[in-house]
Design a protein around this motif. Structure first.
Motif, PDB file in Angstrom:
ATOM      1  N   ALA A   7     -38.301 -30.430  14.415  1.00 54.35           N
ATOM      2  CA  ALA A   7     -38.401 -29.338  13.356  1.00 54.35           C
ATOM      3  C   ALA A   7     -38.757 -27.915  14.304  1.00 54.35           C
ATOM      4  O   ALA A   7     -38.531 -26.390  13.347  1.00 54.35           O
ATOM      5  N   ARG A  43     -49.685 -23.134   5.637  1.00 57.22           N
ATOM      6  CA  ARG A  43     -49.559 -23.950   4.874  1.00 57.22           C
ATOM      7  C   ARG A  43     -50.076 -23.668   3.827  1.00 57.22           C
ATOM      8  O   ARG A  43     -49.352 -23.713   2.660  1.00 57.22           O
ATOM      9  N   ASP A  44     -50.644 -22.879   3.322  1.00 57.57           N
ATOM     10  CA  ASP A  44     -51.803 -22.308   2.904  1.00 57.57           C
ATOM     11  C   ASP A  44     -51.570 -20.771   2.022  1.00 57.57           C
ATOM     12  O   ASP A  44     -51.639 -20.783   0.918  1.00 57.57           O
ATOM     13  N   ASN A  53     -43.328 -21.687   5.892  1.00 62.45           N
ATOM     14  CA  ASN A  53     -44.984 -21.326   5.368  1.00 62.45           C
ATOM     15  C   ASN A  53     -43.811 -22.777   4.143  1.00 62.45           C
ATOM     16  O   ASN A  53     -45.030 -23.991   3.699  1.00 62.45           O
ATOM     17  N   TYR A  54     -42.983 -22.950   4.078  1.00 59.82           N
ATOM     18  CA  TYR A  54     -41.889 -24.310   3.126  1.00 59.82           C
ATOM     19  C   TYR A  54     -41.818 -25.225   4.036  1.00 59.82           C
ATOM     20  O   TYR A  54     -42.451 -26.400   4.316  1.00 59.82           O
ATOM     21  N   LEU A  55     -41.759 -25.516   5.522  1.00 55.48           N
ATOM     22  CA  LEU A  55     -42.560 -26.699   6.465  1.00 55.48           C
ATOM     23  C   LEU A  55     -43.300 -27.667   6.386  1.00 55.48           C
ATOM     24  O   LEU A  55     -43.449 -28.354   6.584  1.00 55.48           O
ATOM     25  N   GLU A  57     -45.916 -27.155   4.165  1.00 53.22           N
ATOM     26  CA  GLU A  57     -46.422 -26.859   3.141  1.00 53.22           C
ATOM     27  C   GLU A  57     -47.344 -28.683   2.682  1.00 53.22           C
ATOM     28  O   GLU A  57     -47.899 -28.107   1.371  1.00 53.22           O
ATOM     29  N   PHE A  58     -46.635 -29.173   2.906  1.00 55.75           N
ATOM     30  CA  PHE A  58     -47.230 -30.860   1.958  1.00 55.75           C
ATOM     31  C   PHE A  58     -47.299 -31.582   3.465  1.00 55.75           C
ATOM     32  O   PHE A  58     -47.840 -32.857   3.839  1.00 55.75           O
ATOM     33  N   GLN A  59     -48.167 -30.914   4.435  1.00 54.47           N
ATOM     34  CA  GLN A  59     -49.405 -31.552   6.090  1.00 54.47           C
ATOM     35  C   GLN A  59     -50.648 -31.742   5.538  1.00 54.47           C
ATOM     36  O   GLN A  59     -51.400 -30.239   5.097  1.00 54.47           O
ATOM     37  N   THR A  60     -51.217 -32.944   6.068  1.00 57.15           N
ATOM     38  CA  THR A  60     -52.515 -32.681   6.305  1.00 57.15           C
ATOM     39  C   THR A  60     -53.371 -32.135   7.307  1.00 57.15           C
ATOM     40  O   THR A  60     -52.652 -31.727   8.113  1.00 57.15           O
ATOM     41  N   TYR A  63     -52.697 -34.306   9.894  1.00 56.35           N
ATOM     42  CA  TYR A  63     -51.699 -33.880  11.023  1.00 56.35           C
ATOM     43  C   TYR A  63     -51.525 -32.805  11.668  1.00 56.35           C
ATOM     44  O   TYR A  63     -51.174 -32.286  13.195  1.00 56.35           O
ATOM     45  N   ILE A  67     -50.766 -31.771  15.667  1.00 50.61           N
ATOM     46  CA  ILE A  67     -49.500 -30.699  16.173  1.00 50.61           C
ATOM     47  C   ILE A  67     -49.459 -29.508  16.774  1.00 50.61           C
ATOM     48  O   ILE A  67     -49.470 -29.174  17.879  1.00 50.61           O
TER      49      ILE A  67
ATOM     50  N   ARG B  51     -53.094 -21.568  -4.705  1.00 55.29           N
ATOM     51  CA  ARG B  51     -52.772 -21.515  -3.536  1.00 55.29           C
ATOM     52  C   ARG B  51     -54.183 -20.792  -2.963  1.00 55.29           C
ATOM     53  O   ARG B  51     -54.026 -19.757  -2.992  1.00 55.29           O
ATOM     54  N   GLU B  52     -54.598 -21.608  -2.210  1.00 54.04           N
ATOM     55  CA  GLU B  52     -55.537 -21.304  -1.410  1.00 54.04           C
ATOM     56  C   GLU B  52     -56.567 -20.820  -2.335  1.00 54.04           C
ATOM     57  O   GLU B  52     -58.145 -20.407  -2.072  1.00 54.04           O
ATOM     58  N   TYR B 263     -47.019 -35.904  -2.549  1.00 52.22           N
ATOM     59  CA  TYR B 263     -47.948 -35.047  -2.217  1.00 52.22           C
ATOM     60  C   TYR B 263     -49.867 -35.126  -2.773  1.00 52.22           C
ATOM     61  O   TYR B 263     -50.310 -36.303  -2.414  1.00 52.22           O
ATOM     62  N   GLY B 361     -47.248 -35.453   4.993  1.00 52.94           N
ATOM     63  CA  GLY B 361     -47.797 -36.180   4.975  1.00 52.94           C
ATOM     64  C   GLY B 361     -48.793 -37.258   3.945  1.00 52.94           C
ATOM     65  O   GLY B 361     -48.958 -36.554   2.968  1.00 52.94           O
ATOM     66  N   GLY B 370     -39.866 -34.623  11.786  1.00 51.68           N
ATOM     67  CA  GLY B 370     -39.021 -33.498  10.428  1.00 51.68           C
ATOM     68  C   GLY B 370     -38.057 -32.660  10.936  1.00 51.68           C
ATOM     69  O   GLY B 370     -37.647 -32.891  12.222  1.00 51.68           O
ATOM     70  N   MET B 371     -37.530 -32.263   9.818  1.00 51.30           N
ATOM     71  CA  MET B 371     -35.967 -32.334  10.724  1.00 51.30           C
ATOM     72  C   MET B 371     -35.574 -30.540  11.101  1.00 51.30           C
ATOM     73  O   MET B 371     -36.095 -29.609   9.848  1.00 51.30           O
ATOM     74  N   PRO B 372     -35.135 -30.409  11.554  1.00 49.83           N
ATOM     75  CA  PRO B 372     -35.399 -28.557  12.069  1.00 49.83           C
ATOM     76  C   PRO B 372     -33.982 -28.433  11.159  1.00 49.83           C
ATOM     77  O   PRO B 372     -33.446 -28.312  10.462  1.00 49.83           O
ATOM     78  N   PRO B 373     -34.484 -26.460  10.750  1.00 48.56           N
ATOM     79  CA  PRO B 373     -33.591 -25.852  10.291  1.00 48.56           C
ATOM     80  C   PRO B 373     -32.295 -25.441  10.925  1.00 48.56           C
ATOM     81  O   PRO B 373     -33.132 -25.295  12.202  1.00 48.56           O
ATOM     82  N   ASN B 415     -40.185 -21.118  -0.769  1.00 51.17           N
ATOM     83  CA  ASN B 415     -41.229 -21.372  -1.466  1.00 51.17           C
ATOM     84  C   ASN B 415     -42.766 -21.085  -2.202  1.00 51.17           C
ATOM     85  O   ASN B 415     -41.953 -19.139  -2.220  1.00 51.17           O
TER      86      ASN B 415
END
Lengths: 203, 415
Positions: A7, A43-44, A53-55, A57-60, A63, A67, B51-52, B263, B361, B370-373, B415
């Motif tokens: 991705a 992410r945050d 941000n979108y890609l 968002e839901f990763q720990t 992980y 990466i 967020r945060e 999640y 995750g 992940g799928m690329p944009p 987002n």
């Protein structure tokens, strides 16, 4: 890992080497701590770029660390430096700020934290070579205007705030004109006496 | 008030105080643990944490067609949170959508679903919320446009769309089915997205779980009914369980707003509960015939799109999703026979091509693929072509997509 982070490839290249789009940075060979901090910030939502941000968002945390370590471990070839389009004076001004800073305005040299070779320092300070001028000036602008932030004390915000528009242009022009290091590596943790406190680079 | 009646009142207060403060006593740890689990099932954290921001301190902006709502602080801080609420008042909010002072709660809070939650479960969630770290953070005022800033309008909404009442088990069905029904329609509040939303922001109960476009987010929540073409008809229980808990399955991966639900909520539920939800979902019947797609493109344009689409697919997609759309599940979802590709709304496949995406995750799938944009690589025509191709190839029965539809979704909020 390569398959899992496919991705990232359209913008950052299959090995994090960057692409022809000047605005998307090289990831390969940057310190893992720096990459991890950026992934967490995207992410945050503290660092804002909606596609990132979108890609993420839901990763720990775990992980994102994997990466970061993956891209930090890669050493694809650097692209050839872009022939400078700016005047000799501008490049000289850029070189001077990068190597010596500007004592009169309280600007420390970039090399004080990013290293003599500008390869960065573990764990959190990125290398500055192999990036295009548009990306570098975009990031310095982001810090100046507060759209890019890092952990407090946010040293880059302080430094960027001291730079003028012309300084930013000069630094970006000079850095992007430098050839890639023969042996791309970052300085070991704590090896550089940093002139100011940085939240991203804890002592 | 006379001295005597004041004294009487004080006496009454004394008599009543042990009851009033009983809620302040630390609850049984087992009840607190159950409450934490149920709060996960209700996904409270997703909306009540910014967020945060501090956990459960609220402040998350929720964009609606009527303006922006800011979620509230549900930590036990007495001034800014719900620290002074009793379990009765908490139940009243969950069950009736009313604040302790009787004020009406905006239905963005899914009380129309939470009304089904039992008193016992509401008390457990209450007990758990009393144990989280109190945060002093004032609630942000909502920013709603006229006339929606008038709370009395909620009365009208309630008359039309709110049916108060705890869940009543159906004695003719299994305990598992009833548990699934309770979780899906109550705490899970799945209907908030998977039932079509009308212009007044209410759910059309006659079309419960038949799917709908989620306002503001521009993602389409697919049908959960057992319809073979658009719903869960072909999914096994195991596949639904994997999808809900791990975020990936042999039939497809979660993406978009559902990634958030897995999640923050579903991955934490135990196997029995997720299985019960799957059993219930699998048994949902379609209320009416599925919406018929209308072909809006002339066939000449469609066939041009198709040949272009196949060449793009072979170049950019086939290496992961397979030459015939078979995929390599669970990491690379199949596209052939995949409902989310061929359903009436083409919003989701267009957005996946434009934006790519990661499944969440989860403990069952901690390092997802992940799928690329492709937004920057493909033109509007190319996006339309490749989505038209995957919607119609390999026996898929979706309708073609136009370049205009692809273009419009480039501006969708990410987002």
């Amino acid at each position: 890992m390569a398959a899992r982070v496919l991705a990232c490839a359209p913008c950052h290249g299959a090995e994090g080497e960057g692409t022809s789009d000047a605005y998307f940075p090289r990831l390969a060979g940057k310190p893992a701590g720096y990459l991890y901090n950026q992934l967490i910030a995207f992410r945050d939502g503290r660092r804002k770029y909606p596609p990132m941000n979108y890609l993420l968002e839901f990763q720990t945390d775990d992980y994102l660390k994997k990466i970061a370590e993956y891209f930090a471990s890669l050493r694809p070839a650097f692209p050839p430096p872009v022939p400078p389009v700016d005047s000799k004076e501008i490049l000289a001004r850029g070189e001077s700020i990068v190597k010596n800073g500007d004592a009169q305005h309280g600007i420390p040299p970039c090399s004080a934290c990013h290293g003599q070779t500008l390869g960065g320092m573990e764990p959190g300070i990125p290398g500055l070579l192999g990036l295009r001028a548009a990306y570098i000036s975009g990031q310095l602008g982001g810090w100046r205007y507060g759209t890019r932030t890092a952990f407090a004390p946010d040293c880059m915000q302080i430094v960027a705030g001291l730079l003028t528009e012309d300084d930013v242009k000069a630094v970006a022009a000079y850095l992007s004109s430098r050839p890639a290091p023969a042996d791309p590596s970052f300085a070991p943790r704590g090896s550089l006496p940093m002139p100011l406190e940085c939240g991203s680079e804890p002592h | 008030m006379s001295r005597i009646s004041t004294g009487l009142l004080a006496g009454l207060m004394l008599v009543l105080s042990p009851i009033a403060t009983s809620a302040q006593q630390p609850a049984d740890p087992a009840v607190i643990a159950k409450g934490e689990y149920l709060a996960r099932a209700g996904d409270c954290i997703a909306c009540h944490t910014a967020r945060e921001g501090k956990t459960f301190a609220g402040g998350l902006p929720m964009k609606t067609p009527f303006g922006t709502l800011y979620t509230s602080n549900i930590t036990p801080d007495p001034q800014t949170g719900i620290g002074t609420w009793t379990s009765d008042q908490f139940y009243q909010m969950m069950h009736s959508g009313r604040f302790p002072d009787g004020g009406l709660v905006y239905p963005a809070m899914p009380f129309a679903s939470y009304t089904k939650v039992t008193r016992e479960d509401s008390d457990a969630i209450y007990a758990y919320l009393r144990t989280v770290t109190p945060v002093k953070q004032l609630n942000k005022p909502h920013d709603l446009t006229f006339p929606f800033n008038n709370r009395s309008l909620i009365l009208g909404w309630r008359t039309l769309f709110f049916r108060e009442g705890e869940f009543k088990p159906d004695p003719t069905k299994s305990a598992e089915w009833n548990r699934g029904n309770y979780l899906v329609e109550g705490l899970g509040h799945c209907g908030m997205c998977h039932t079509p939303i009308n212009a007044l922001g209410g759910s059309k109960q006659s079309q419960a779980f038949e799917g709908g476009l989620i306002p503001m987010q521009n993602w389409y929540a697919p049908s959960l009914t057992s319809n073979k073409e658009t719903g869960l008809g072909d999914w096994t229980i195991e596949e639904i369980v994997d999808y809900l808990r791990k975020g990936v399955s042999a039939k497809g991966a979660v993406y978009g707003p559902m990634a958030e639900v897995v999640y923050n909520s579903l991955q934490y539920l135990n196997d029995d509960d997720v299985r019960a939800m799957a059993v219930y979902l699998k048994g949902l019947a379609q209320g009416g015939p599925p919406e018929k797609a209308s072909t809006s493109l002339p066939s000449a344009e469609s066939s041009l799109l198709l040949s272009l689409g196949k060449s793009i697919y072979d170049r950019d997609c086939a290496s992961c999703h397979g030459a015939t759309g078979q995929g390599m599940p669970p990491d690379y979802p199949p596209l052939a026979g995949n409902q989310s590709i061929q359903m009436v709304s083409s919003v989701n496949p267009v957005r996946m091509v434009l934006n790519g995406g990661y499944p969440p995750g989860t403990s069952g799938n901690p390092t997802p693929h992940g799928m690329p944009p492709f937004a920057q690589k493909l033109s509007d025509d190319e996006v339309a072509a490749v989505v038209t191709y995957i919607r119609t190839a390999w026996g898929n029965r979706g309708e073609p997509v136009s370049a205009r539809q692809a273009n419009e979704l480039r501006a969708a909020t990410l987002n």
